[in-house]
Write a protein that holds these residues in place. Sequence first.
Motif, short mmCIF file in Angstrom:
data_model
loop_
_atom_site.label_atom_id
_atom_site.label_comp_id
_atom_site.label_asym_id
_atom_site.label_seq_id
_atom_site.Cartn_x
_atom_site.Cartn_y
_atom_site.Cartn_z
N GLY A 80 0.96 -1.29 0.09
CA GLY A 80 -0.16 0.02 -0.09
C GLY A 80 0.80 1.19 -0.08
O GLY A 80 0.39 2.08 -0.71
N SER A 84 0.91 3.85 -3.00
CA SER A 84 0.69 5.45 -2.67
C SER A 84 1.84 6.38 -3.29
O SER A 84 1.46 7.50 -3.93
CB SER A 84 0.35 5.50 -1.21
N PRO A 104 -4.27 7.30 0.02
CA PRO A 104 -4.59 6.06 0.57
C PRO A 104 -5.40 5.17 0.23
O PRO A 104 -5.35 3.96 0.39
CB PRO A 104 -4.77 6.43 2.08
N VAL A 105 -6.51 5.71 -0.59
CA VAL A 105 -7.43 4.56 -0.98
C VAL A 105 -6.78 4.00 -2.07
O VAL A 105 -6.71 2.50 -2.04
CB VAL A 105 -8.56 5.38 -1.74
N GLY A 108 -4.96 0.98 -0.27
CA GLY A 108 -6.15 0.23 0.42
C GLY A 108 -6.14 -0.76 -0.86
O GLY A 108 -6.29 -1.90 -0.52
N TRP A 186 -8.39 10.01 8.34
CA TRP A 186 -8.46 8.47 7.98
C TRP A 186 -8.54 7.46 9.21
O TRP A 186 -8.89 6.38 9.19
CB TRP A 186 -7.20 8.12 7.18
N THR A 190 -11.60 4.92 9.22
CA THR A 190 -11.15 3.36 9.11
C THR A 190 -11.64 2.71 10.43
O THR A 190 -12.03 1.73 10.40
CB THR A 190 -9.59 3.20 8.76
N PHE A 237 -7.54 -2.46 4.78
CA PHE A 237 -6.92 -1.28 5.60
C PHE A 237 -5.59 -1.28 6.10
O PHE A 237 -5.11 -0.18 6.42
CB PHE A 237 -7.83 -1.50 7.07
N VAL A 240 -4.26 0.95 3.69
CA VAL A 240 -4.57 2.36 3.71
C VAL A 240 -3.45 2.97 4.64
O VAL A 240 -3.01 3.92 4.71
CB VAL A 240 -6.00 2.59 4.29
#
Length: 432
Positions: A80, A84, A104-105, A108, A186, A190, A237, A240
């Motif tokens: 992740g 990113s 961050p999506v 994820g 976030w 989350t 998660f 993320v």
Amino acid sequence: MSEVVNSQNSSSSSAILRRVMPWVAVLVGLAVLPQIFSSNLSVYTMNLMGIFIIFALSYNMLLGQGGMLSFGHAVYFGLGGFMSVHFMNYIEDEVFVLPMILVPVFGGLIGLIFAIIIGSFSTRRAGTVFAMISLGIGELVAASSLIFVAFFGGEEGVSGDRTMGPEVLGMDFAQDIEVYVLIAFWVFITTLLMYLFSRTPMGRMANAVRDNDERAEFVGYSQRKVRFISFVASGFFAGVAGGLFAINFEIVTEENLNALTSGVVVLMAYIGGVGFFIGPIVGAIVFTLLQTLVSNYTEIWQLYVGIIFVLTVMYVPQGLTGILAMHVPIYRMKRMGLLIVPYIRMGVPVIVGLFGIIGFLEIVHHVRASSPDDTEMTLIGMTFDTHSVMPWVVVAVLIVVGGFLSKTQLPQLREAWDQAHAPMSGDKGGAS
């Protein structure tokens, strides 16, 4: 009739209020924290804390809810992060026009995709087999990160610039406090989603599979599908969290997906308590404080983390949150007063003994790590010669005296604990 309806509406409103208020308190707390702790070190610590909270909670979806002990959870965190940081570079190159808060999506999503691939075969088995598969996958991906240089950047990793992209509410994320706002956002989202997942039928069934997978099969649920869904959600998660790490530090390396990072999240979960939803949150906070604050005063802070982990597993397997939970019934029976004096009488010699043990470890480290000419060290404001006899005598006395007095106070503490836990005289089924 109207009174009954009004009573039902009032009770329903109270129930909703009780569920919503803790989250409102969390939101207020996240907003107030930077006003109280405004130094650069504090903001840095809170940013790292927020990332680790998401990472630890995602791991708890595996271990705490699903009973899956994983030694390779950093794979999804690291992937992740890498995805990113690549998106950060795409934004800088104007390949995409995307606000940094959405990056961050994508972290994820890459965690989700790899969790689907790896979970498709690893969740077929549980227990030791699953743990060994996760360890193997973790080592495989960590080794691959040094081979596929185009994506992972080799030993140097991949860096990016978080200030690129459209501003959000006037923030370009050049300052750490602006990154704190992004991470806090976030963390809230989350954490809420993971909590709601734990309350869904799927989350409940994950607990059932953890406790007795055969019984879950008997009532019509596929234990493998339940584990797979929990595994995939956990991977998302974790990704993320990795994305937030990339934004915060603007660099991701092989270290972020290797066994060391996987071990860190295991430590956080166990120290905080895997049997409680807030356990990993407590563990992440404690670990971050040890890493960022204690490391400023000692080079062997990781040794202390290891000692805490071993003691937690041996004597308090429920973690720090479990210790607090054990006192809830006593608090409700209004018997905390029975424990105050025994705790003080036990706590003082324990602290004395701990000072002795810490002093012994620090002196040993100084003797082994410093040059032969450097014989002086400073500990809690006192400077002394580590090659003289007196410091060794002092720490030995502290350890012996603290240990002896602790042992003498243990029976009184046990007696007070039993009294505090004794059934109330009016309880049904109590001792007659």
